[in-house]
Design an enzyme around this catalytic site. Sequence first.
Site, PDB file in Angstrom:
ATOM      1  N   ASN A  71       6.100  -1.576   5.097  1.00  0.00           N
ATOM      2  CA  ASN A  71       5.514  -0.880   3.944  1.00  0.00           C
ATOM      3  C   ASN A  71       5.073   0.515   4.386  1.00  0.00           C
ATOM      4  OD1 ASN A  71       3.465   0.150   2.183  1.00  0.00           O
ATOM      5  ND2 ASN A  71       3.384  -1.845   1.195  1.00  0.00           N
TER       6      ASN A  71
ATOM      7  N   ASP B 276       3.796   2.959   2.391  1.00  0.00           N
ATOM      8  CA  ASP B 276       2.895   3.634   1.435  1.00  0.00           C
ATOM      9  C   ASP B 276       1.988   4.654   2.107  1.00  0.00           C
ATOM     10  OD1 ASP B 276       3.844   1.990  -0.530  1.00  0.00           O
ATOM     11  OD2 ASP B 276       2.071   0.706  -0.626  1.00  0.00           O
ATOM     12  N   HIS B 277       1.481   4.295   3.296  1.00  0.00           N
ATOM     13  CA  HIS B 277       0.432   5.147   3.865  1.00  0.00           C
ATOM     14  C   HIS B 277       0.946   6.391   4.566  1.00  0.00           C
ATOM     15  CE1 HIS B 277      -2.369   2.587   2.125  1.00  0.00           C
ATOM     16  NE2 HIS B 277      -1.982   1.532   2.817  1.00  0.00           N
TER      17      HIS B 277
ATOM     18  N   ARG C 288      -2.859  16.200   1.212  1.00  0.00           N
ATOM     19  CA  ARG C 288      -2.669  17.653   1.107  1.00  0.00           C
ATOM     20  C   ARG C 288      -1.846  18.063  -0.103  1.00  0.00           C
ATOM     21  NH1 ARG C 288      -3.800  20.664   5.915  1.00  0.00           N
ATOM     22  NH2 ARG C 288      -5.831  19.801   6.468  1.00  0.00           N
TER      23      ARG C 288
ATOM     24  N   HIS D 146       4.837   0.547  -2.825  1.00  0.00           N
ATOM     25  CA  HIS D 146       4.129   0.136  -4.036  1.00  0.00           C
ATOM     26  C   HIS D 146       4.030   1.361  -4.947  1.00  0.00           C
ATOM     27  CE1 HIS D 146       0.332  -2.054  -5.788  1.00  0.00           C
ATOM     28  NE2 HIS D 146       1.149  -1.634  -6.729  1.00  0.00           N
TER      29      HIS D 146
ATOM     30  N   ARG E 205       2.325   2.683  -7.669  1.00  0.00           N
ATOM     31  CA  ARG E 205       1.114   2.388  -8.461  1.00  0.00           C
ATOM     32  C   ARG E 205       1.062   3.214  -9.735  1.00  0.00           C
ATOM     33  NH1 ARG E 205      -3.435   0.008  -6.860  1.00  0.00           N
ATOM     34  NH2 ARG E 205      -3.323  -1.131  -4.913  1.00  0.00           N
TER      35      ARG E 205
ATOM     36  N   ARG F  16      -0.971   7.148  -6.493  1.00  0.00           N
ATOM     37  CA  ARG F  16      -1.854   7.706  -5.447  1.00  0.00           C
ATOM     38  C   ARG F  16      -1.120   7.952  -4.138  1.00  0.00           C
ATOM     39  NH1 ARG F  16      -5.607   2.470  -4.131  1.00  0.00           N
ATOM     40  NH2 ARG F  16      -5.953   2.579  -6.369  1.00  0.00           N
TER      41      ARG F  16
ATOM     42  N   GLU G 267       7.002  -2.816  -4.968  1.00  0.00           N
ATOM     43  CA  GLU G 267       5.920  -3.578  -5.604  1.00  0.00           C
ATOM     44  C   GLU G 267       5.516  -2.849  -6.881  1.00  0.00           C
ATOM     45  OE1 GLU G 267       2.864  -3.586  -2.685  1.00  0.00           O
ATOM     46  OE2 GLU G 267       4.036  -4.750  -1.264  1.00  0.00           O
TER      47      GLU G 267
ATOM     48  N   THR H 286      -6.883  -1.462  -2.321  1.00  0.00           N
ATOM     49  CA  THR H 286      -5.549  -2.029  -2.079  1.00  0.00           C
ATOM     50  C   THR H 286      -5.432  -3.270  -2.953  1.00  0.00           C
ATOM     51  OG1 THR H 286      -4.033  -2.883  -0.382  1.00  0.00           O
ATOM     52  CG2 THR H 286      -6.372  -3.341  -0.054  1.00  0.00           C
ATOM     53  N   THR H 287      -4.234  -3.856  -3.016  1.00  0.00           N
ATOM     54  CA  THR H 287      -4.048  -5.049  -3.848  1.00  0.00           C
ATOM     55  C   THR H 287      -5.065  -6.115  -3.435  1.00  0.00           C
ATOM     56  OG1 THR H 287      -1.701  -4.487  -3.753  1.00  0.00           O
ATOM     57  CG2 THR H 287      -2.275  -6.606  -4.732  1.00  0.00           C
TER      58      THR H 287
ATOM     59  N   GLU I  43       5.706 -14.217  -2.644  1.00  0.00           N
ATOM     60  CA  GLU I  43       5.094 -13.624  -1.455  1.00  0.00           C
ATOM     61  C   GLU I  43       3.669 -14.136  -1.407  1.00  0.00           C
ATOM     62  OE1 GLU I  43       5.793  -9.558  -0.361  1.00  0.00           O
ATOM     63  OE2 GLU I  43       3.746  -9.344   0.404  1.00  0.00           O
TER      64      GLU I  43
ATOM     65  N   HIS J 106       0.029  -8.970   3.630  1.00  0.00           N
ATOM     66  CA  HIS J 106      -1.227  -8.292   3.319  1.00  0.00           C
ATOM     67  C   HIS J 106      -2.227  -8.462   4.452  1.00  0.00           C
ATOM     68  CE1 HIS J 106      -4.326  -6.226   1.139  1.00  0.00           C
ATOM     69  NE2 HIS J 106      -3.359  -5.806   0.346  1.00  0.00           N
ATOM     70  N   GLY J 107      -2.558  -7.338   5.044  1.00  0.00           N
ATOM     71  CA  GLY J 107      -3.581  -7.322   6.096  1.00  0.00           C
ATOM     72  C   GLY J 107      -3.093  -7.815   7.457  1.00  0.00           C
TER      73      GLY J 107
ATOM     74  N   GLY K 202       2.303  -3.139   6.419  1.00  0.00           N
ATOM     75  CA  GLY K 202       2.252  -1.697   6.283  1.00  0.00           C
ATOM     76  C   GLY K 202       1.147  -1.019   7.072  1.00  0.00           C
TER      77      GLY K 202
HETATM   78  N1  PXP Z   1       2.396  -7.295   0.313  1.00  0.00           N
HETATM   79  C1  PXP Z   1       1.854  -6.846  -0.844  1.00  0.00           C
HETATM   80  C2  PXP Z   1       2.158  -7.559  -2.106  1.00  0.00           C
HETATM   81  C3  PXP Z   1       1.029  -5.698  -0.861  1.00  0.00           C
HETATM   82  O1  PXP Z   1       0.502  -5.269  -2.017  1.00  0.00           O
HETATM   83  C4  PXP Z   1       0.810  -5.003   0.351  1.00  0.00           C
HETATM   84  C5  PXP Z   1      -0.004  -3.745   0.343  1.00  0.00           C
HETATM   85  O2  PXP Z   1       0.643  -2.777  -0.419  1.00  0.00           O
HETATM   86  C6  PXP Z   1       1.408  -5.505   1.531  1.00  0.00           C
HETATM   87  C7  PXP Z   1       2.164  -6.659   1.481  1.00  0.00           C
HETATM   88  C8  PXP Z   1       1.208  -4.838   2.850  1.00  0.00           C
HETATM   89  O3  PXP Z   1      -0.136  -4.938   3.196  1.00  0.00           O
HETATM   90  P1  PXP Z   1      -0.704  -4.159   4.473  1.00  0.00           P
HETATM   91  O4  PXP Z   1      -0.539  -2.704   4.207  1.00  0.00           O
HETATM   92  O5  PXP Z   1      -2.127  -4.605   4.549  1.00  0.00           O
HETATM   93  O6  PXP Z   1       0.112  -4.607   5.645  1.00  0.00           O
END
Ligand code: PXP
Length: 235
Positions: free
Chosen positions: A6, A8-9, A17, A42, A44, A48, A69, A99-100, A150, A190-191, A212
């Site tokens: 992932n 996203d970050h 910026r 994701h 959103r 963001r 996502e 976050t989710t 998931e 997640h996490g 991610g």
């Molecule tokens: N799975 C889902 C459904 C999520 O929403 C996220 C965060 O966007 C992740 C996995 C990845 O989570 P993390 O960034 O904490 O690894």
Amino acid sequence: MRLGVNIDHVATIREARKIDFPDPVQAAVFAELAGAYGITVHLRQDRRHIKERDVELLNATLKTHLNVEISLNEEILKFIKSVKPGACCLVPEKVEEITTEGGLNIMKFIEPIKNVVRELKAEGIKTTIFIEPDGELIKRAPECEVDAIEINTGKYSDAKIEKEVEIELARLKNAAKLAKSLRLKVHAGHGLNYHNVKPVAEIPEIEELNIGHSIIGRAIFVGLERAVREMIELI
Ligand code: PXP
């Protein structure tokens, strides 16, 4: 075990910026080169981090697999149907969340979920729902006609004391077993990080992990020394 990275970050840093660097599309190429099975983003409602431009370019550029996502938002659904990524994971979304925060409430939203799943499948997009490791919810998942679930590993990842970790890991194992027995493909995420991922990766029913924040965070540390040296050389 397949790894979906992932990114996203990377976009979060770009948006700090509001310029065009660092580009998540470039990051995706490096993740692919390193062997990632696919890339997850994701999109959103508040845009963001990831934006439409990123999803379009990723879909056109990736040599592997794009998983987007999304919430059940109509405008985003319309956009996704026009892009047609390989897969979509339906997630709940609150504008104010960092976050989710949890899995979908499929008891309450089964009809809207099923409708969105049907629309996505009609475009050839594989569908996943993000769901808590809860037997009662998982038993209803086949009614949503999804290809996979998931499982949310958030509570496992947040657990601090050993007993709590054991309880949450057992919930993940039971959920994965139940889902597989219902002929659902099982993903999780997640996490997850470098310290807690192994026991989850060892659950035999899980085919894919989406990770991610910990990977992008670690990339800063494993790359920072070189980045500083290169700047010192330049100046
Ligand atoms: N799975 C889902 C459904 C999520 O929403 C996220 C965060 O966007 C992740 C996995 C990845 O989570 P993390 O960034 O904490 O690894």
